[in-house]
Write a protein that holds these residues in place. Structure first.
Motif, PDB file in Angstrom:
ATOM      1  N   GLY A  93      65.320  30.680  74.992  1.00 36.60           N
ATOM      2  CA  GLY A  93      66.598  30.686  74.295  1.00 36.60           C
ATOM      3  C   GLY A  93      66.500  30.713  72.792  1.00 36.60           C
ATOM      4  N   LEU A  94      65.460  31.363  72.264  1.00 37.87           N
ATOM      5  CA  LEU A  94      65.241  31.379  70.814  1.00 37.87           C
ATOM      6  C   LEU A  94      65.898  32.566  70.127  1.00 37.87           C
ATOM      7  CD1 LEU A  94      61.457  30.398  70.760  1.00 37.87           C
ATOM      8  CD2 LEU A  94      63.448  28.910  70.609  1.00 37.87           C
ATOM      9  N   GLY A  95      66.239  33.605  70.890  1.00 31.84           N
ATOM     10  CA  GLY A  95      66.840  34.780  70.276  1.00 31.84           C
ATOM     11  C   GLY A  95      65.895  35.521  69.361  1.00 31.84           C
ATOM     12  N   LEU A  96      64.593  35.419  69.625  1.00 28.49           N
ATOM     13  CA  LEU A  96      63.629  36.074  68.743  1.00 28.49           C
ATOM     14  C   LEU A  96      63.720  37.590  68.856  1.00 28.49           C
ATOM     15  CD1 LEU A  96      61.237  35.469  66.805  1.00 28.49           C
ATOM     16  CD2 LEU A  96      59.730  35.572  68.796  1.00 28.49           C
ATOM     17  N   GLY A  97      63.802  38.104  70.075  1.00 25.41           N
ATOM     18  CA  GLY A  97      63.947  39.538  70.283  1.00 25.41           C
ATOM     19  C   GLY A  97      62.667  40.306  70.017  1.00 25.41           C
ATOM     20  N   PHE A  98      62.685  41.581  70.431  1.00 29.40           N
ATOM     21  CA  PHE A  98      61.497  42.406  70.200  1.00 29.40           C
ATOM     22  C   PHE A  98      61.267  42.629  68.719  1.00 29.40           C
ATOM     23  CE2 PHE A  98      59.423  46.559  69.665  1.00 29.40           C
ATOM     24  CZ  PHE A  98      58.277  46.346  70.420  1.00 29.40           C
ATOM     25  N   ARG A  99      62.352  42.771  67.957  1.00 27.39           N
ATOM     26  CA  ARG A  99      62.226  42.982  66.509  1.00 27.39           C
ATOM     27  C   ARG A  99      61.541  41.793  65.841  1.00 27.39           C
ATOM     28  NH1 ARG A  99      65.730  45.949  63.002  1.00 27.39           N
ATOM     29  NH2 ARG A  99      65.511  45.315  60.822  1.00 27.39           N
ATOM     30  N   LEU A 140      56.372  32.527  62.707  1.00 24.28           N
ATOM     31  CA  LEU A 140      57.410  32.084  63.638  1.00 24.28           C
ATOM     32  C   LEU A 140      58.391  31.146  62.943  1.00 24.28           C
ATOM     33  CD1 LEU A 140      55.319  31.500  66.884  1.00 24.28           C
ATOM     34  CD2 LEU A 140      57.184  33.143  66.609  1.00 24.28           C
ATOM     35  N   LEU A 141      57.871  30.238  62.116  1.00 26.06           N
ATOM     36  CA  LEU A 141      58.751  29.371  61.335  1.00 26.06           C
ATOM     37  C   LEU A 141      59.633  30.195  60.404  1.00 26.06           C
ATOM     38  CD1 LEU A 141      56.313  26.465  60.386  1.00 26.06           C
ATOM     39  CD2 LEU A 141      58.146  26.410  62.087  1.00 26.06           C
ATOM     40  N   GLY A 142      59.048  31.247  59.823  1.00 25.88           N
ATOM     41  CA  GLY A 142      59.817  32.122  58.949  1.00 25.88           C
ATOM     42  C   GLY A 142      60.926  32.860  59.673  1.00 25.88           C
ATOM     43  N   GLU A 143      60.787  33.047  60.985  1.00 27.58           N
ATOM     44  CA  GLU A 143      61.830  33.696  61.783  1.00 27.58           C
ATOM     45  C   GLU A 143      62.867  32.697  62.293  1.00 27.58           C
ATOM     46  OE1 GLU A 143      62.288  37.144  62.468  1.00 27.58           O
ATOM     47  OE2 GLU A 143      60.988  37.009  60.701  1.00 27.58           O
ATOM     48  N   GLY A 144      62.761  31.442  61.856  1.00 25.43           N
ATOM     49  CA  GLY A 144      63.747  30.445  62.242  1.00 25.43           C
ATOM     50  C   GLY A 144      63.449  29.716  63.523  1.00 25.43           C
ATOM     51  N   ARG A 203      58.221  22.953  67.157  1.00 27.62           N
ATOM     52  CA  ARG A 203      57.730  22.649  68.504  1.00 27.62           C
ATOM     53  C   ARG A 203      57.889  23.850  69.421  1.00 27.62           C
ATOM     54  NH1 ARG A 203      61.405  21.548  73.038  1.00 27.62           N
ATOM     55  NH2 ARG A 203      63.500  21.217  72.272  1.00 27.62           N
ATOM     56  N   ARG A 204      58.937  24.651  69.232  1.00 26.54           N
ATOM     57  CA  ARG A 204      59.100  25.847  70.041  1.00 26.54           C
ATOM     58  C   ARG A 204      58.061  26.907  69.653  1.00 26.54           C
ATOM     59  NH1 ARG A 204      63.763  26.292  73.110  1.00 26.54           N
ATOM     60  NH2 ARG A 204      64.013  24.247  74.096  1.00 26.54           N
ATOM     61  N   ALA A 205      57.722  26.982  68.370  1.00 21.86           N
ATOM     62  CA  ALA A 205      56.652  27.884  67.934  1.00 21.86           C
ATOM     63  C   ALA A 205      55.326  27.474  68.570  1.00 21.86           C
ATOM     64  CB  ALA A 205      56.543  27.875  66.410  1.00 21.86           C
ATOM     65  N   SER A 243      51.099  28.369  72.520  1.00 25.29           N
ATOM     66  CA  SER A 243      50.297  27.791  73.605  1.00 25.29           C
ATOM     67  C   SER A 243      50.445  28.613  74.886  1.00 25.29           C
ATOM     68  CB  SER A 243      50.710  26.342  73.854  1.00 25.29           C
ATOM     69  OG  SER A 243      52.050  26.255  74.330  1.00 25.29           O
ATOM     70  N   LEU A 244      51.622  29.157  75.148  1.00 23.31           N
ATOM     71  CA  LEU A 244      51.806  30.006  76.324  1.00 23.31           C
ATOM     72  C   LEU A 244      50.959  31.270  76.206  1.00 23.31           C
ATOM     73  CD1 LEU A 244      55.671  29.672  76.813  1.00 23.31           C
ATOM     74  CD2 LEU A 244      53.914  28.913  78.416  1.00 23.31           C
ATOM     75  N   GLN A 245      51.002  31.889  75.043  1.00 19.93           N
ATOM     76  CA  GLN A 245      50.199  33.101  74.845  1.00 19.93           C
ATOM     77  C   GLN A 245      48.708  32.787  74.900  1.00 19.93           C
ATOM     78  OE1 GLN A 245      51.046  35.659  71.540  1.00 19.93           O
ATOM     79  NE2 GLN A 245      52.615  36.710  72.736  1.00 19.93           N
TER      80      GLN A 245
END
Length: 370
Positions: A85-91, A121-125, A129-131, A136-138
């Motif tokens: 639910g982060l809304g990171l998207g492919f972009r 990742l922090l720069g993308e908002g 902990r989600r970053a 860790s998943l990757q």
């Protein structure tokens, strides 16, 4: 999309990082690429490249394959970001991956890509902990896929590799020495951490450091608990997503370490896909601990050393230079261009807030306090 703990003040330094990184990278990379081209021309001895190639079309296939890891990795970020639910998207995933590639090219490979990826990742908002969960998943997927592929390749080509190492006692001794040094360093760090923890727990450093260490330990425990909670959620309802990402990781690493074999086939060398995949994996492992930007020097030396027993001497250097250009500089140039365009588009959107869709303001507004 991001947790309330992520504030604009906390993200400001990381939002400035990509622009500085890009400026340095675009200044350094052309010079390094030109130097590698010069090595390629020298290795050909003035003969046109087509005169050495047996199947030029394979180089085009290798060039296309060089972009598969970047795209697959970006899609993996996008899929896990959507699941969480982060809304990171492919972009956003593409921006993180290309930014990491550009930054890694101008920093020592031994520094590792995880901290750099975390900053982007922090720069993308994305909350810290989600970053950490995303990374860790990757990391778990990559470890599983790489271990499996390396075991399969070793099982099918292990005899050739063992025979080669048996004829290279100096290399074996060097590897053993490096492993021993790493073990001693890791042991020393563990002892220092244990001693510092004992000193803090016993109050030997005073109450001030002890109190700060207690606060830090509580925060680390909470941080770890959040990451564990994310992992439990993945195990409960993310098995299908994990399978999809494992397939993408498999495609990513198969493509990345198959380029050397395709380049050698283009020069008319015998086709040994498992052996060449394993050798290129070893070359990348060697270059990852070399304290030079992008592993420069270590990758080239590792290729020449490990591939020499299996490649004709007349094409070894030319094949190495061609491989380095396709494996490293070509996708890096593409990543720098894509990263530049994404940064430019982001600055244009920031300069024209009125151009946002009516619902966009609500989407990026701070979450209400609970």
């Amino acid at each position: 999309m991001s947790d309330p703990e992520t504030s604009k003040a906390a993200l400001a330094p990381w939002q400035r990082l990509p622009r500085r990184t890009l400026t340095i990278a675009l200044s350094v990379l052309p010079l390094v690429a030109l130097a590698n081209v010069a090595v390629l021309v020298w290795s050909l001895g003035g003969i046109d490249l087509a005169g050495r190639l047996v199947a030029p079309g394979l180089l085009l296939a290798a060039a296309g394959l060089a972009f598969v890891p970047m795209l697959a990795n970006s899609l993996r970020f996008a899929l896990w970001g959507r699941f969480l639910g982060l809304g990171l998207g492919f972009r956003g995933g593409l921006k993180v991956v290309t930014g990491t590639m550009v930054t890694n090219s101008i920093t020592p490979s031994a520094a590792g890509g995880m901290p750099i990826k975390m900053l982007f990742l922090l720069g993308e908002g994305v909350a810290a902990r989600r970053a950490a969960t995303l990374i860790s998943l990757q990391t778990a997927e990559d470890t599983l896929v790489m271990t499996s592929l390396a075991a399969l390749c070793l099982a099918s080509s292990g005899f050739q590799l063992v025979d080669f190492l048996g004829r290279q006692p100096g290399l074996v001794n060097e590897i053993e020495t490096d492993l021993a040094v790493v073990a001693w360093i890791a042991g020393g760090v563990a002892v220092l951490i244990a001693a510092l923890g004992a000193a803090l727990a016993g109050g030997l450093l005073g109450e001030g450091p002890r109190a700060r260490a207690t606060v830090l330990a509580v925060r680390a425990r909470d941080f770890g608990a959040h990451v564990v909670s994310d992992w439990l959620g993945v195990m409960r309802r993310g098995k299908g997503m994990a399978l999809v990402n494992l397939v993408l990781a498999l495609a990513q690493w198969l493509a990345r370490f198959s380029i050397a074999g395709i380049v050698l086939a283009a020069f008319g060398q015998d086709w040994h896909p498992a052996l060449y995949w394993l050798l290129q994996y070893l070359v990348q492992s060697i270059s990852s601990v070399v304290p030079t930007p992008g592993g420069a020097g270590g990758a080239e030396a590792g290729f020449l050393l490990l591939f020499a027993p299996f490649v004709a001497a007349g094409v070894l250097v030319a094949a190495m230079s061609t491989w380095r250009l396709i494996f490293f500089y070509l996708p890096l140039a593409g990543a720098a261009l894509v990263f530049f365009l994404l940064q430019r588009a982001g600055r244009l959107r920031a300069a024209a807030p009125d151009a946002l869709a009516p619902g966009a303001a609500a989407e990026v507004a701070p979450l209400p306090a609970e």
